[in-house]
Scaffold this motif. Structure first.
Motif, PDB file in Angstrom:
ATOM      1  N   SER A   5       0.811  -1.219   0.000  1.00 36.86           N
ATOM      2  CA  SER A   5       0.000   0.000   0.000  1.00 36.86           C
ATOM      3  C   SER A   5       0.844   1.267   0.000  1.00 36.86           C
ATOM      4  O   SER A   5       0.390   2.325  -0.441  1.00 36.86           O
ATOM      5  N   ARG A   6       2.085   1.182   0.473  1.00 40.08           N
ATOM      6  CA  ARG A   6       2.935   2.383   0.526  1.00 40.08           C
ATOM      7  C   ARG A   6       3.537   2.745  -0.829  1.00 40.08           C
ATOM      8  O   ARG A   6       4.007   3.874  -1.007  1.00 40.08           O
ATOM      9  N   THR A   7       3.533   1.806  -1.770  1.00 41.30           N
ATOM     10  CA  THR A   7       4.191   2.076  -3.050  1.00 41.30           C
ATOM     11  C   THR A   7       3.299   1.855  -4.264  1.00 41.30           C
ATOM     12  O   THR A   7       3.587   2.390  -5.335  1.00 41.30           O
ATOM     13  N   ILE A   8       2.226   1.081  -4.141  1.00 43.88           N
ATOM     14  CA  ILE A   8       1.465   0.657  -5.316  1.00 43.88           C
ATOM     15  C   ILE A   8       0.906   1.835  -6.103  1.00 43.88           C
ATOM     16  O   ILE A   8       0.956   1.862  -7.334  1.00 43.88           O
ATOM     17  N   ALA A   9       0.369   2.849  -5.410  1.00 47.54           N
ATOM     18  CA  ALA A   9      -0.217   3.990  -6.110  1.00 47.54           C
ATOM     19  C   ALA A   9       0.839   4.741  -6.911  1.00 47.54           C
ATOM     20  O   ALA A   9       0.616   5.131  -8.075  1.00 47.54           O
ATOM     21  N   SER A  10       1.998   4.945  -6.301  1.00 44.77           N
ATOM     22  CA  SER A  10       3.069   5.674  -6.978  1.00 44.77           C
ATOM     23  C   SER A  10       3.552   4.934  -8.220  1.00 44.77           C
ATOM     24  O   SER A  10       3.794   5.535  -9.270  1.00 44.77           O
ATOM     25  N   VAL A  11       3.699   3.606  -8.115  1.00 48.90           N
ATOM     26  CA  VAL A  11       4.175   2.821  -9.254  1.00 48.90           C
ATOM     27  C   VAL A  11       3.166   2.884 -10.396  1.00 48.90           C
ATOM     28  O   VAL A  11       3.539   3.079 -11.564  1.00 48.90           O
ATOM     29  N   ILE A  12       1.888   2.753 -10.075  1.00 47.46           N
ATOM     30  CA  ILE A  12       0.853   2.823 -11.119  1.00 47.46           C
ATOM     31  C   ILE A  12       0.857   4.190 -11.796  1.00 47.46           C
ATOM     32  O   ILE A  12       0.766   4.300 -13.031  1.00 47.46           O
ATOM     33  N   GLU A  13       0.968   5.234 -10.999  1.00 51.79           N
ATOM     34  CA  GLU A  13       0.942   6.584 -11.563  1.00 51.79           C
ATOM     35  C   GLU A  13       2.142   6.867 -12.456  1.00 51.79           C
ATOM     36  O   GLU A  13       2.078   7.736 -13.339  1.00 51.79           O
TER      37      GLU A  13
ATOM     38  N   LEU B 188      -6.437   0.639  -3.422  1.00 49.27           N
ATOM     39  CA  LEU B 188      -5.624   1.745  -3.931  1.00 49.27           C
ATOM     40  C   LEU B 188      -5.332   1.555  -5.420  1.00 49.27           C
ATOM     41  O   LEU B 188      -5.357   2.522  -6.197  1.00 49.27           O
ATOM     42  N   ALA B 189      -5.072   0.320  -5.818  1.00 48.26           N
ATOM     43  CA  ALA B 189      -4.808   0.044  -7.229  1.00 48.26           C
ATOM     44  C   ALA B 189      -6.060   0.283  -8.073  1.00 48.26           C
ATOM     45  O   ALA B 189      -5.989   0.896  -9.144  1.00 48.26           O
TER      46      ALA B 189
ATOM     47  N   ALA C  55      -8.519   2.233  -7.402  1.00 47.88           N
ATOM     48  CA  ALA C  55      -8.831   3.665  -7.438  1.00 47.88           C
ATOM     49  C   ALA C  55      -8.021   4.401  -8.489  1.00 47.88           C
ATOM     50  O   ALA C  55      -8.420   5.480  -8.942  1.00 47.88           O
ATOM     51  N   ARG C  56      -6.918   3.835  -8.892  1.00 45.09           N
ATOM     52  CA  ARG C  56      -6.072   4.466  -9.911  1.00 45.09           C
ATOM     53  C   ARG C  56      -6.241   3.816 -11.274  1.00 45.09           C
ATOM     54  O   ARG C  56      -5.409   3.958 -12.157  1.00 45.09           O
ATOM     55  N   GLY C  57      -7.352   3.107 -11.449  1.00 47.00           N
ATOM     56  CA  GLY C  57      -7.730   2.595 -12.757  1.00 47.00           C
ATOM     57  C   GLY C  57      -7.194   1.232 -13.113  1.00 47.00           C
ATOM     58  O   GLY C  57      -7.384   0.773 -14.254  1.00 47.00           O
ATOM     59  N   ALA C  58      -6.549   0.554 -12.180  1.00 48.27           N
ATOM     60  CA  ALA C  58      -5.994  -0.762 -12.486  1.00 48.27           C
ATOM     61  C   ALA C  58      -7.076  -1.837 -12.410  1.00 48.27           C
ATOM     62  O   ALA C  58      -8.006  -1.750 -11.601  1.00 48.27           O
ATOM     63  N   VAL C  59      -6.947  -2.841 -13.261  1.00 45.18           N
ATOM     64  CA  VAL C  59      -7.738  -4.057 -13.120  1.00 45.18           C
ATOM     65  C   VAL C  59      -7.100  -4.871 -11.998  1.00 45.18           C
ATOM     66  O   VAL C  59      -5.883  -5.079 -11.995  1.00 45.18           O
ATOM     67  N   VAL C  60      -7.882  -5.332 -11.045  1.00 46.40           N
ATOM     68  CA  VAL C  60      -7.344  -6.029  -9.882  1.00 46.40           C
ATOM     69  C   VAL C  60      -7.842  -7.467  -9.853  1.00 46.40           C
ATOM     70  O   VAL C  60      -9.046  -7.723  -9.939  1.00 46.40           O
ATOM     71  N   VAL C  61      -6.908  -8.394  -9.758  1.00 47.10           N
ATOM     72  CA  VAL C  61      -7.206  -9.803  -9.528  1.00 47.10           C
ATOM     73  C   VAL C  61      -6.853 -10.103  -8.086  1.00 47.10           C
ATOM     74  O   VAL C  61      -5.739  -9.809  -7.640  1.00 47.10           O
ATOM     75  N   ARG C  62      -7.777 -10.668  -7.349  1.00 45.67           N
ATOM     76  CA  ARG C  62      -7.608 -10.843  -5.909  1.00 45.67           C
ATOM     77  C   ARG C  62      -7.478 -12.313  -5.531  1.00 45.67           C
ATOM     78  O   ARG C  62      -8.290 -13.145  -5.941  1.00 45.67           O
ATOM     79  N   HIS C  63      -6.427 -12.659  -4.774  1.00 44.21           N
ATOM     80  CA  HIS C  63      -6.313 -13.950  -4.125  1.00 44.21           C
ATOM     81  C   HIS C  63      -6.755 -13.782  -2.678  1.00 44.21           C
ATOM     82  O   HIS C  63      -6.345 -12.832  -2.014  1.00 44.21           O
ATOM     83  N   GLU C  64      -7.528 -14.710  -2.176  1.00 47.65           N
ATOM     84  CA  GLU C  64      -8.014 -14.605  -0.805  1.00 47.65           C
ATOM     85  C   GLU C  64      -6.905 -14.806   0.222  1.00 47.65           C
ATOM     86  O   GLU C  64      -6.975 -14.298   1.330  1.00 47.65           O
ATOM     87  N   LYS C  65      -5.878 -15.546  -0.166  1.00 46.82           N
ATOM     88  CA  LYS C  65      -4.717 -15.732   0.705  1.00 46.82           C
ATOM     89  C   LYS C  65      -3.460 -15.745  -0.162  1.00 46.82           C
ATOM     90  O   LYS C  65      -3.543 -16.017  -1.370  1.00 46.82           O
ATOM     91  N   PRO C  66      -2.307 -15.456   0.414  1.00 49.16           N
ATOM     92  CA  PRO C  66      -1.075 -15.449  -0.386  1.00 49.16           C
ATOM     93  C   PRO C  66      -0.776 -16.831  -0.968  1.00 49.16           C
ATOM     94  O   PRO C  66      -0.719 -17.818  -0.241  1.00 49.16           O
ATOM     95  N   LEU C  67      -0.585 -16.882  -2.274  1.00 49.50           N
ATOM     96  CA  LEU C  67      -0.296 -18.137  -2.967  1.00 49.50           C
ATOM     97  C   LEU C  67       1.124 -18.204  -3.502  1.00 49.50           C
ATOM     98  O   LEU C  67       1.575 -19.268  -3.912  1.00 49.50           O
ATOM     99  N   GLY C  68       1.820 -17.076  -3.507  1.00 48.93           N
ATOM    100  CA  GLY C  68       3.178 -17.063  -4.029  1.00 48.93           C
ATOM    101  C   GLY C  68       3.294 -16.263  -5.308  1.00 48.93           C
ATOM    102  O   GLY C  68       2.309 -16.064  -6.032  1.00 48.93           O
ATOM    103  N   VAL C  69       4.510 -15.804  -5.596  1.00 47.47           N
ATOM    104  CA  VAL C  69       4.739 -14.967  -6.766  1.00 47.47           C
ATOM    105  C   VAL C  69       4.458 -15.732  -8.055  1.00 47.47           C
ATOM    106  O   VAL C  69       3.931 -15.181  -9.028  1.00 47.47           O
ATOM    107  N   GLY C  70       4.819 -17.035  -8.088  1.00 47.87           N
ATOM    108  CA  GLY C  70       4.552 -17.828  -9.283  1.00 47.87           C
ATOM    109  C   GLY C  70       3.073 -17.958  -9.558  1.00 47.87           C
ATOM    110  O   GLY C  70       2.621 -17.815 -10.707  1.00 47.87           O
ATOM    111  N   ALA C  71       2.280 -18.218  -8.517  1.00 48.47           N
ATOM    112  CA  ALA C  71       0.833 -18.318  -8.691  1.00 48.47           C
ATOM    113  C   ALA C  71       0.239 -16.973  -9.090  1.00 48.47           C
ATOM    114  O   ALA C  71      -0.692 -16.904  -9.910  1.00 48.47           O
ATOM    115  N   ALA C  72       0.764 -15.881  -8.516  1.00 47.17           N
ATOM    116  CA  ALA C  72       0.289 -14.545  -8.887  1.00 47.17           C
ATOM    117  C   ALA C  72       0.575 -14.257 -10.361  1.00 47.17           C
ATOM    118  O   ALA C  72      -0.249 -13.670 -11.073  1.00 47.17           O
TER     119      ALA C  72
END
Length: 325
Positions: free
Chosen positions: A13-21, A49-50, A52-69
């Protein structure tokens, strides 16, 4: 040409908005740019936050790992009809302004898979712990030896995939995806390019969930590399293991013969003969397994090609239907 910029995120949450912008809104040769965030089970407001800045968001209910993401993002980017997919971290280590440089070889028809490289240009090498730098160099040298071409950085998550490349990916790893995709596309003879970029060597906030423990990261990454190599080059994989076992069998047998020559009898080292025989038998069995696996690999290659063509046909059909009057 539609570009989808894909970001995995876990409590960013501290960086996602800035990276998208900072993602470019206009790139020559690209007609549409869409940001896609894979919220891998965040417990903060990363996803909102993502969005709100126009990103399409895919949500995992729990962390699955970077490969699964990555796989979830790949599936959604395919639905979004991406011509090019760029993956970039959401922690701010990479500069989104470099995206045009990374996709340039694809737009120019020079490559289908492009990886940003932190080490191709020595002047751009970021500051990082010596052990981490050594680990990156080791992985690059290892994978370069497996694919027969020199690469400087095979672990960077800042990459670009053409449609021809990403539709060929069949991935299984959940921990990470960087080395598995690299090997898969290299063995598929997809044209690959490295583009030097300047990045920050350490995160501004938090710890990397992939490389926060270098020994665990090294072990799990090595397992992914070996499994991928086994699947794509089975005869080489099993022959190398069989050769090591056969060499060991030879030395045990040579030891037994030396005992016989010096003492005139095998006692008390008959055990080395049994060990040599067992190792030689196991080596032969592994070689035969490699031969069978090599024959089965022909079926895998054919299936991968059919899957690629089916995926292309589905996307082409969707595009024609969407553009039909």
């Amino acid at each position: 040409m539609k570009l989808v910029v894909q970001m995995p995120a876990l409590n960013e949450s501290r960086t996602i908005a800035s990276v998208i912008e900072q993602v470019p809104r206009s790139i020559p040769g690209i007609t549409e740019i869409q940001v896609l965030v894979v919220d891998d089970g965040s417990t903060d407001d990363t996803g909102s936050l993502a969005a709100a800045r126009g990103a399409v968001v895919v949500r995992h209910e729990k962390p699955l790992g970077v490969g699964a993401a990555f796989r979830s993002g790949l599936a959604r980017a395919t639905e979004l009809d991406a011509d090019i997919i760029v993956t970039i971290d959401s922690d701010g280590q990479f500069n989104p302004a470099d995206i045009p440089r990374v996709i340039a070889p694809i737009l120019e028809g020079q490559a289908d898979f492009v990886t940003a490289s932190r080490f191709a240009d020595p002047s751009l090498t970021p500051e990082m712990p010596g052990l981490k730098k050594w680990g990156n160099d080791f992985m690059a040298a290892w994978i370069s030896s497996l694919v027969g071409h020199t690469f400087h950085d095979v672990s960077c998550g800042f990459r670009a995939y053409s449609r021809n490349a990403y539709l060929r990916l069949v991935l299984l790893g959940e921990f990470t995806y960087t080395h598995e995709t690299f090997l898969s596309l290299a063995f598929a003879r997809i044209p690959i390019r490295e583009v030097p970029v300047s990045v920050r060597g350490t995160r501004e906030h938090g710890k990397s969930r992939v490389a926060n423990n270098l020994f665990k990261y090294g072990w799990r990454t090595a397992c992914i590399i070996l499994k991928t190599y086994r699947d794509y080059k089975p005869l080489r994989f099993f022959t190398h293991i069989a050769a090591v076992m056969m060499i060991a069998a030879f030395w045990f047998f040579a030891f037994l013969m030396a005992v016989k020559f010096n003492t005139g009898q095998f006692t008390p080292h008959k055990w080395s003969g049994f060990v040599a025989g067992a190792l030689a038998g196991a080596a032969l069995a592994l070689y035969l397994v490699g031969l069978v696996a090599e024959m089965l690999d022909r079926l895998r290659v054919a299936q991968d090609e059919m899957l690629f063509r089916v995926r292309r046909m589905e996307l082409d059909l969707k595009r024609r239907n969407r553009n039909a009057p």
